[in-house]
Motif scaffolding. Structure first.
Motif, mmCIF file in Angstrom:
data_model
loop_
_atom_site.group_PDB
_atom_site.id
_atom_site.type_symbol
_atom_site.label_atom_id
_atom_site.label_comp_id
_atom_site.label_asym_id
_atom_site.label_seq_id
_atom_site.Cartn_x
_atom_site.Cartn_y
_atom_site.Cartn_z
ATOM 1 N N TYR A 1 18.508 -9.203 7.711
ATOM 2 C CA TYR A 1 18.433 -9.002 9.172
ATOM 3 C C TYR A 1 18.896 -7.603 9.552
ATOM 4 C CZ TYR A 1 19.439 -9.527 14.134
ATOM 5 O OH TYR A 1 19.490 -9.344 15.487
ATOM 6 N N LEU A 2 19.995 -7.160 8.948
ATOM 7 C CA LEU A 2 20.492 -5.823 9.272
ATOM 8 C C LEU A 2 19.520 -4.753 8.805
ATOM 9 C CD1 LEU A 2 24.281 -6.222 8.381
ATOM 10 C CD2 LEU A 2 23.235 -6.187 10.659
ATOM 11 N N PHE A 3 18.973 -4.932 7.600
ATOM 12 C CA PHE A 3 18.001 -3.959 7.123
ATOM 13 C C PHE A 3 16.759 -3.923 8.005
ATOM 14 C CE2 PHE A 3 19.503 -3.995 2.427
ATOM 15 C CZ PHE A 3 20.562 -3.170 2.793
ATOM 16 N N ALA A 4 16.278 -5.105 8.420
ATOM 17 C CA ALA A 4 15.085 -5.159 9.268
ATOM 18 C C ALA A 4 15.322 -4.480 10.609
ATOM 19 C CB ALA A 4 14.649 -6.609 9.459
ATOM 20 N N ARG B 1 3.472 1.574 9.983
ATOM 21 C CA ARG B 1 3.818 0.199 9.618
ATOM 22 C C ARG B 1 3.955 0.059 8.104
ATOM 23 N NH1 ARG B 1 0.747 -4.327 8.276
ATOM 24 N NH2 ARG B 1 1.751 -6.338 8.793
ATOM 25 N N ALA B 2 3.046 0.683 7.342
ATOM 26 C CA ALA B 2 3.131 0.630 5.878
ATOM 27 C C ALA B 2 4.411 1.302 5.371
ATOM 28 C CB ALA B 2 1.902 1.289 5.264
ATOM 29 N N ALA B 3 4.777 2.423 5.984
ATOM 30 C CA ALA B 3 6.009 3.109 5.565
ATOM 31 C C ALA B 3 7.245 2.269 5.853
ATOM 32 C CB ALA B 3 6.091 4.475 6.268
ATOM 33 N N VAL B 4 7.239 1.621 7.037
ATOM 34 C CA VAL B 4 8.378 0.770 7.393
ATOM 35 C C VAL B 4 8.497 -0.399 6.427
ATOM 36 C CG1 VAL B 4 9.256 -0.807 9.151
ATOM 37 C CG2 VAL B 4 8.420 1.451 9.803
ATOM 38 N N LEU B 5 7.376 -1.041 6.098
ATOM 39 C CA LEU B 5 7.413 -2.181 5.167
ATOM 40 C C LEU B 5 7.875 -1.756 3.771
ATOM 41 C CD1 LEU B 5 4.163 -4.132 6.178
ATOM 42 C CD2 LEU B 5 6.561 -4.742 6.659
ATOM 43 N N THR C 1 9.873 0.783 3.031
ATOM 44 C CA THR C 1 11.325 1.032 3.119
ATOM 45 C C THR C 1 12.100 -0.281 3.142
ATOM 46 O OG1 THR C 1 10.891 3.082 4.329
ATOM 47 C CG2 THR C 1 13.121 2.170 4.451
ATOM 48 N N PHE C 2 11.569 -1.227 3.921
ATOM 49 C CA PHE C 2 12.238 -2.533 3.999
ATOM 50 C C PHE C 2 12.234 -3.251 2.639
ATOM 51 C CE2 PHE C 2 11.951 -7.136 4.830
ATOM 52 C CZ PHE C 2 13.151 -7.322 5.477
ATOM 53 N N LEU C 3 11.103 -3.156 1.905
ATOM 54 C CA LEU C 3 11.014 -3.791 0.601
ATOM 55 C C LEU C 3 11.987 -3.156 -0.392
ATOM 56 C CD1 LEU C 3 9.631 -5.791 -1.312
ATOM 57 C CD2 LEU C 3 7.884 -4.028 -1.740
ATOM 58 N N ASN C 4 12.075 -1.843 -0.392
ATOM 59 C CA ASN C 4 12.978 -1.162 -1.321
ATOM 60 C C ASN C 4 14.428 -1.552 -1.060
ATOM 61 O OD1 ASN C 4 10.778 0.102 -2.476
ATOM 62 N ND2 ASN C 4 10.962 1.941 -1.189
ATOM 63 N N ARG C 5 14.833 -1.565 0.182
ATOM 64 C CA ARG C 5 16.212 -1.916 0.502
ATOM 65 C C ARG C 5 16.494 -3.390 0.178
ATOM 66 N NH1 ARG C 5 17.265 1.191 6.332
ATOM 67 N NH2 ARG C 5 16.970 3.331 5.516
ATOM 68 N N SER C 6 15.518 -4.263 0.407
ATOM 69 C CA SER C 6 15.711 -5.688 0.097
ATOM 70 C C SER C 6 15.867 -5.899 -1.411
ATOM 71 C CB SER C 6 14.523 -6.501 0.625
ATOM 72 O OG SER C 6 14.421 -6.386 2.025
ATOM 73 N N LEU C 7 15.064 -5.176 -2.220
ATOM 74 C CA LEU C 7 15.201 -5.303 -3.670
ATOM 75 C C LEU C 7 16.562 -4.818 -4.149
ATOM 76 C CD1 LEU C 7 11.652 -4.162 -4.880
ATOM 77 C CD2 LEU C 7 12.600 -6.485 -4.850
ATOM 78 N N LEU C 8 17.055 -3.729 -3.578
ATOM 79 C CA LEU C 8 18.392 -3.249 -3.936
ATOM 80 C C LEU C 8 19.460 -4.277 -3.555
ATOM 81 C CD1 LEU C 8 18.175 0.543 -2.975
ATOM 82 C CD2 LEU C 8 18.169 -0.470 -5.261
ATOM 83 N N ALA C 9 19.321 -4.868 -2.385
ATOM 84 C CA ALA C 9 20.283 -5.887 -1.954
ATOM 85 C C ALA C 9 20.229 -7.104 -2.868
ATOM 86 C CB ALA C 9 20.008 -6.288 -0.506
ATOM 87 N N LEU C 10 19.003 -7.521 -3.249
ATOM 88 C CA LEU C 10 18.864 -8.667 -4.144
ATOM 89 C C LEU C 10 19.484 -8.371 -5.508
ATOM 90 C CD1 LEU C 10 17.722 -11.482 -4.656
ATOM 91 C CD2 LEU C 10 15.556 -10.387 -5.323
ATOM 92 N N LEU C 11 19.275 -7.146 -6.004
ATOM 93 C CA LEU C 11 19.873 -6.778 -7.289
ATOM 94 C C LEU C 11 21.399 -6.808 -7.221
ATOM 95 C CD1 LEU C 11 19.473 -5.742 -10.170
ATOM 96 C CD2 LEU C 11 19.435 -3.405 -9.242
ATOM 97 N N GLY C 12 21.956 -6.273 -6.163
ATOM 98 C CA GLY C 12 23.411 -6.316 -6.017
ATOM 99 C C GLY C 12 23.944 -7.733 -5.900
ATOM 100 N N LEU C 13 23.260 -8.574 -5.122
ATOM 101 C CA LEU C 13 23.688 -9.965 -4.998
ATOM 102 C C LEU C 13 23.554 -10.718 -6.323
ATOM 103 C CD1 LEU C 13 22.346 -11.097 -1.510
ATOM 104 C CD2 LEU C 13 24.722 -10.815 -2.217
ATOM 105 N N THR C 14 22.550 -10.369 -7.125
ATOM 106 C CA THR C 14 22.391 -11.023 -8.426
ATOM 107 C C THR C 14 23.565 -10.713 -9.345
ATOM 108 O OG1 THR C 14 19.978 -10.894 -8.219
ATOM 109 C CG2 THR C 14 20.879 -11.239 -10.426
#
Length: 446
Positions: free
Chosen positions: A61-64, A113-117, A119-132
């Motif tokens: 949510y914060l990243f979005a 819109r493509a650039a925003v998506l 950026t959002f995907l990259n940050r979400s993957l980093l967050a998922l990796l850290g949470l893992t």
């Protein structure tokens, strides 16, 4: 007939009080609601999954929100002029028709819109990796905490395997499967402890009860043989009975020693394997000289942790066996000891009759000899190698044997080495020079 005018008494007035029923319900413990491992693990991992989901949702949510804020496209219209803010739209026409400008704006929005998506995907993957990584670390810590009673049970079982049957787990905590397992293990240890204690008492009592009558028989036979008036037939009978009695004594001693050797050694002390082998050779030297068997070999200092009496019995049984089952002319027995990195090795080899490889294992069975099922010889009672194997196992060692080329056997005993004593002996420079047996008449090197 007179009729009483008194009212009749109730039927229960003179009746004996009967048993009363307890109307209170009996409370039966509900095992379903026990804090079992299954329920605890379910709650633990369910809660962890819920917490991880909440954290991941908040981060997304914060990243979005941040990404949408950074990627917002601002359009300002001033008359006929159109200004685009916070957008990398470099190909907008400065002049043109309305359709051209609308098409350019639509293309710019799609790119934004493509650039925003992305950026959002990259940050979400980093967050998922850290949470893992955090989830694995937290799960590892929690699994270790939940399974720590199993480690305690395993450590206690390892100590019990060393014949410390007096140890108990005595696990506390909730009444779950692990505590039930620990309590069951403690009950089993109690029964084993009682069984081994009963066996020790039986061995002690049998030792006394069996030795005493045999000793009395031997004394009576020796007194009878010492009588000068005894007839030759009676003297011969006495010698035969005395030999039979001596054989029975050896059998009893062997059985009792075998029963003792089957148990693990609890009271261990540092013992020099070279010294033990030398003492065994001293006891068997007279028999070897009588049979014309040469004793040789080099024995290096090698300390082990064990029982000195049993270790000496191991060496003595091997040496006596090698001397008795030897050839008549130019036979020899070689006894060597050597320290290795983690083990101390005792090797006894001898000349003798050829032994088939498939019969070597049978020699370690009780009352078995080469090519015979039962003992029928005056060389022993058939328990020598059996006692050796049992005593070596009690010291956490191994025994291997293989036929020697030309006849005889090579028996190798490997015992765990006492590194502390060996290192201390090396530091103090108190190592004993290797002892070498040489045949009679051979000059000893200076």
């Amino acid at each position: 007939m007179a009729v009483s005018s008194e009212p009749p008494l109730p039927a229960t007035a003179h009746a004996k009080p009967g048993p009363t029923l307890d109307t209170h319900p009996v409370r039966v413990p509900l095992r379903w609601f026990r804090p079992t491992i299954r329920i605890r693990l379910t709650l633990l991992y369910g809660g962890m999954f819920l917490m991880a989901g909440v954290v991941l949702l908040a981060i997304i949510y914060l990243f979005a929100a941040n990404t949408l804020k950074e990627g917002t496209l601002e359009i300002q219209v001033f008359g006929t002029n159109i200004t685009l803010g916070k957008a990398n739209c470099h190909d907008l026409p400065s002049v043109g028709t309305v359709n051209d400008i609308n098409a350019a704006i639509d293309k710019c929005l799609r790119n934004q819109r493509a650039a925003v998506l992305q950026t959002f995907l990259n940050r979400s993957l980093l967050a998922l990796l850290g949470l893992t990584v955090v989830a694995f670390a937290f799960g590892y810590a929690m699994a270790g905490r939940v399974l720590s009673p199993l480690g305690r049970i395993t450590r206690t079982a390892q100590r019990v395997a060393g014949s410390d049957l007096h140890r108990r787990i005595e696990l506390g905590g909730p009444d779950d499967e692990l505590k039930e397992l620990a309590d069951t293990f403690d009950e089993m240890l109690d029964r084993l402890d009682r069984a081994f204690e009963s066996q020790r008492r039986f061995v002690a009592n049998a030792s006394h009860e069996l030795r005493t009558p045999l000793a009395i028989n031997r004394t009576l036979l020796e007194v009878q043989l010492a009588d000068p008036d005894a007839s030759p037939e009676l003297a011969q009978l006495g010698k035969t009975l005395l030999a039979t009695n001596e054989r029975s004594e050896q059998l009893v001693e062997g059985l009792l020693l075998l029963a003792r050797s089957e148990n693990k050694i609890v009271d261990k002390k540092p013992v020099d394997l070279a010294e033990v082998a030398s003492q065994a050779l001293d006891q068997a030297r007279a028999e070897a000289q009588a049979k014309g068997v040469e004793i040789r070999g080099v024995r290096q200092q090698a300390f082990v942790q064990g029982n000195g009496v049993l270790l000496e019995r191991i060496a003595l049984n091997l040496v006596q066996n090698a001397v008795r089952y030897n050839i008549k002319d130019k036979g020899w027995v070689e006894v060597t000891t050597e320290p290795q990195q983690d083990y101390a090795v005792l090797i006894v080899s001898n000349t003798g009759p050829a032994v088939p490889a498939y019969e070597v294992d049978n020699l370690f069975e009780p009352f078995r000899r080469l090519r015979t099922e039962r003992t029928n010889s005056d060389k022993g009672v058939g328990l020598g190698l059996t006692i050796v194997r049992a005593a070596v196992r009690a010291h956490d060692g191994t025994t291997t044997a293989h036929p020697r080329e030309g006849g005889g056997l090579v028996i190798r005993v490997v015992l765990p080495r006492d590194k502390t004593t060996n290192e201390q002996a090396t530091q103090d420079k108190t190592s004993i020079t290797a002892q070498t047996d040489t045949p009679p008449g051979t000059p000893t090197p200076g």
